[in-house]
Motif scaffolding. Structure first.
Motif, PDB file in Angstrom:
ATOM      1  N   GLY A 111      15.593  61.613  -8.564  1.00 34.49           N
ATOM      2  CA  GLY A 111      16.754  62.431  -8.875  1.00 34.49           C
ATOM      3  C   GLY A 111      17.644  62.608  -7.657  1.00 34.49           C
ATOM      4  N   ARG A 112      18.638  63.431  -7.795  1.00 35.06           N
ATOM      5  CA  ARG A 112      19.635  63.686  -6.746  1.00 35.06           C
ATOM      6  C   ARG A 112      19.011  64.180  -5.441  1.00 35.06           C
ATOM      7  N   TYR A 113      17.928  64.951  -5.530  1.00 35.74           N
ATOM      8  CA  TYR A 113      17.343  65.568  -4.345  1.00 35.74           C
ATOM      9  C   TYR A 113      16.134  64.828  -3.796  1.00 35.74           C
ATOM     10  N   GLY A 114      15.837  63.658  -4.339  1.00 36.51           N
ATOM     11  CA  GLY A 114      14.750  62.842  -3.825  1.00 36.51           C
ATOM     12  C   GLY A 114      13.389  63.502  -3.970  1.00 36.51           C
ATOM     13  N   SER A 115      12.489  63.154  -3.074  1.00 38.40           N
ATOM     14  CA  SER A 115      11.118  63.660  -3.120  1.00 38.40           C
ATOM     15  C   SER A 115      11.104  65.187  -3.122  1.00 38.40           C
ATOM     16  N   GLY A 116      10.399  65.763  -4.078  1.00 37.91           N
ATOM     17  CA  GLY A 116      10.324  67.216  -4.199  1.00 37.91           C
ATOM     18  C   GLY A 116      11.384  67.810  -5.102  1.00 37.91           C
ATOM     19  N   GLY A 117      12.372  67.015  -5.490  1.00 38.72           N
ATOM     20  CA  GLY A 117      13.413  67.499  -6.396  1.00 38.72           C
ATOM     21  C   GLY A 117      12.914  67.555  -7.826  1.00 38.72           C
ATOM     22  N   ARG A 118      13.691  68.226  -8.664  1.00 39.68           N
ATOM     23  CA  ARG A 118      13.327  68.345 -10.074  1.00 39.68           C
ATOM     24  C   ARG A 118      14.530  68.037 -10.957  1.00 39.68           C
ATOM     25  N   ALA A 119      14.263  67.458 -12.092  1.00 44.53           N
ATOM     26  CA  ALA A 119      15.267  67.208 -13.121  1.00 44.53           C
ATOM     27  C   ALA A 119      15.021  68.221 -14.232  1.00 44.53           C
ATOM     28  N   VAL A 120      16.067  68.928 -14.635  1.00 42.83           N
ATOM     29  CA  VAL A 120      15.922  69.964 -15.659  1.00 42.83           C
ATOM     30  C   VAL A 120      16.262  69.376 -17.026  1.00 42.83           C
ATOM     31  N   TYR A 121      15.337  69.547 -17.964  1.00 45.80           N
ATOM     32  CA  TYR A 121      15.522  69.074 -19.338  1.00 45.80           C
ATOM     33  C   TYR A 121      15.290  70.225 -20.303  1.00 45.80           C
ATOM     34  N   GLY A 168      20.664  68.514 -15.453  1.00 49.03           N
ATOM     35  CA  GLY A 168      21.005  68.395 -14.039  1.00 49.03           C
ATOM     36  C   GLY A 168      19.771  68.392 -13.171  1.00 49.03           C
ATOM     37  N   ASP A 169      20.000  68.198 -11.863  1.00 53.87           N
ATOM     38  CA  ASP A 169      18.917  68.161 -10.899  1.00 53.87           C
ATOM     39  C   ASP A 169      18.963  69.416 -10.020  1.00 53.87           C
ATOM     40  N   ILE A 170      17.803  69.857  -9.570  1.00 51.97           N
ATOM     41  CA  ILE A 170      17.715  70.996  -8.655  1.00 51.97           C
ATOM     42  C   ILE A 170      16.770  70.633  -7.516  1.00 51.97           C
ATOM     43  N   PRO A 171      16.936  71.276  -6.353  1.00 47.55           N
ATOM     44  CA  PRO A 171      16.048  70.957  -5.217  1.00 47.55           C
ATOM     45  C   PRO A 171      14.619  71.420  -5.468  1.00 47.55           C
ATOM     46  N   GLY A 173      18.755  60.972 -20.904  1.00 47.49           N
ATOM     47  CA  GLY A 173      19.683  61.080 -19.791  1.00 47.49           C
ATOM     48  C   GLY A 173      18.963  61.373 -18.488  1.00 47.49           C
ATOM     49  N   GLY A 174      19.709  61.348 -17.390  1.00 48.48           N
ATOM     50  CA  GLY A 174      19.153  61.682 -16.090  1.00 48.48           C
ATOM     51  C   GLY A 174      18.096  60.715 -15.611  1.00 48.48           C
ATOM     52  N   PRO A 175      17.373  61.091 -14.559  1.00 48.77           N
ATOM     53  CA  PRO A 175      16.428  60.169 -13.928  1.00 48.77           C
ATOM     54  C   PRO A 175      15.181  59.862 -14.752  1.00 48.77           C
ATOM     55  N   LEU A 176      14.866  60.668 -15.745  1.00 38.26           N
ATOM     56  CA  LEU A 176      13.650  60.451 -16.544  1.00 38.26           C
ATOM     57  C   LEU A 176      13.960  59.939 -17.947  1.00 38.26           C
ATOM     58  N   ASP A 177      15.165  59.434 -18.134  1.00 44.41           N
ATOM     59  CA  ASP A 177      15.620  58.955 -19.439  1.00 44.41           C
ATOM     60  C   ASP A 177      14.626  57.991 -20.069  1.00 44.41           C
ATOM     61  N   GLY A 178      14.282  58.256 -21.329  1.00 46.13           N
ATOM     62  CA  GLY A 178      13.419  57.367 -22.088  1.00 46.13           C
ATOM     63  C   GLY A 178      11.941  57.705 -22.025  1.00 46.13           C
ATOM     64  N   LEU A 179      11.539  58.562 -21.089  1.00 43.67           N
ATOM     65  CA  LEU A 179      10.133  58.947 -21.029  1.00 43.67           C
ATOM     66  C   LEU A 179       9.826  60.000 -22.085  1.00 43.67           C
ATOM     67  N   LEU A 180       8.562  60.124 -22.420  1.00 47.81           N
ATOM     68  CA  LEU A 180       8.104  61.176 -23.318  1.00 47.81           C
ATOM     69  C   LEU A 180       7.455  62.275 -22.495  1.00 47.81           C
ATOM     70  N   LEU A 181       7.631  63.520 -22.907  1.00 47.19           N
ATOM     71  CA  LEU A 181       7.020  64.664 -22.251  1.00 47.19           C
ATOM     72  C   LEU A 181       5.996  65.277 -23.194  1.00 47.19           C
ATOM     73  N   ASP A 182       4.765  65.400 -22.726  1.00 48.42           N
ATOM     74  CA  ASP A 182       3.686  65.994 -23.524  1.00 48.42           C
ATOM     75  C   ASP A 182       3.823  67.516 -23.453  1.00 48.42           C
ATOM     76  N   ILE A 183       4.118  68.157 -24.593  1.00 47.00           N
ATOM     77  CA  ILE A 183       4.266  69.611 -24.636  1.00 47.00           C
ATOM     78  C   ILE A 183       3.147  70.257 -25.455  1.00 47.00           C
ATOM     79  N   THR A 184       2.073  69.533 -25.658  1.00 53.46           N
ATOM     80  CA  THR A 184       0.922  70.068 -26.372  1.00 53.46           C
ATOM     81  C   THR A 184       0.440  71.337 -25.671  1.00 53.46           C
ATOM     82  N   GLY A 185       0.273  72.409 -26.416  1.00 58.52           N
ATOM     83  CA  GLY A 185      -0.221  73.653 -25.846  1.00 58.52           C
ATOM     84  C   GLY A 185       0.855  74.565 -25.279  1.00 58.52           C
ATOM     85  N   TRP A 186       2.101  74.116 -25.254  1.00 62.64           N
ATOM     86  CA  TRP A 186       3.189  74.962 -24.767  1.00 62.64           C
ATOM     87  C   TRP A 186       3.484  76.040 -25.808  1.00 62.64           C
ATOM     88  N   THR A 187       3.907  77.208 -25.355  1.00 63.78           N
ATOM     89  CA  THR A 187       4.312  78.276 -26.272  1.00 63.78           C
ATOM     90  C   THR A 187       5.663  77.938 -26.892  1.00 63.78           C
TER      91      THR A 187
END
Length: 86
Positions: A59-69, A83-86, A30-44
């Motif tokens: 995303g909704r806020y354009g350059s500098g915005g973030r999509a929360v997954y 959702g998206d955040i600034p 879903g959202g603007p990054l739908d279908g991509l894979l996220l590398d979480i190697t090394g995450w706690t």
């Protein structure tokens, strides 16, 4: 596997955007990054359970915005858009 069916990795180098061996990935749904894979190697475990705000220009806020997954309950290999955040 040919390049037409390979999955792209969020934030990966443009010259090598494909998954690499011995890495841990989550599928963004879903959202603007739908279908991509996220590398979480090394995450706690806590980071994996919480999810992440990921920078995106589409995303909704354009350059500098973030999509929360974050992880989908019962299917943590999928991370759903929250959702998206600034």
């Amino acid at each position: 596997m040919d390049d037409a069916v390979r999955r792209r990795v969020y934030g990966a180098d443009h010259d090598a955007p494909w998954p690499r061996p011995r890495r841990v990935y989550r599928e963004l749904v879903g959202g603007p990054l739908d279908g991509l894979l996220l590398d979480i190697t090394g995450w706690t475990e806590e980071e994996r359970a919480t999810g992440a705000p990921l920078r995106t220009e589409i995303g909704r806020y354009g350059s500098g915005g973030r999509a929360v997954y974050g992880p989908r309950p019962g299917a943590s290999h999928f991370w759903d858009w929250r959702g998206d955040i600034p």
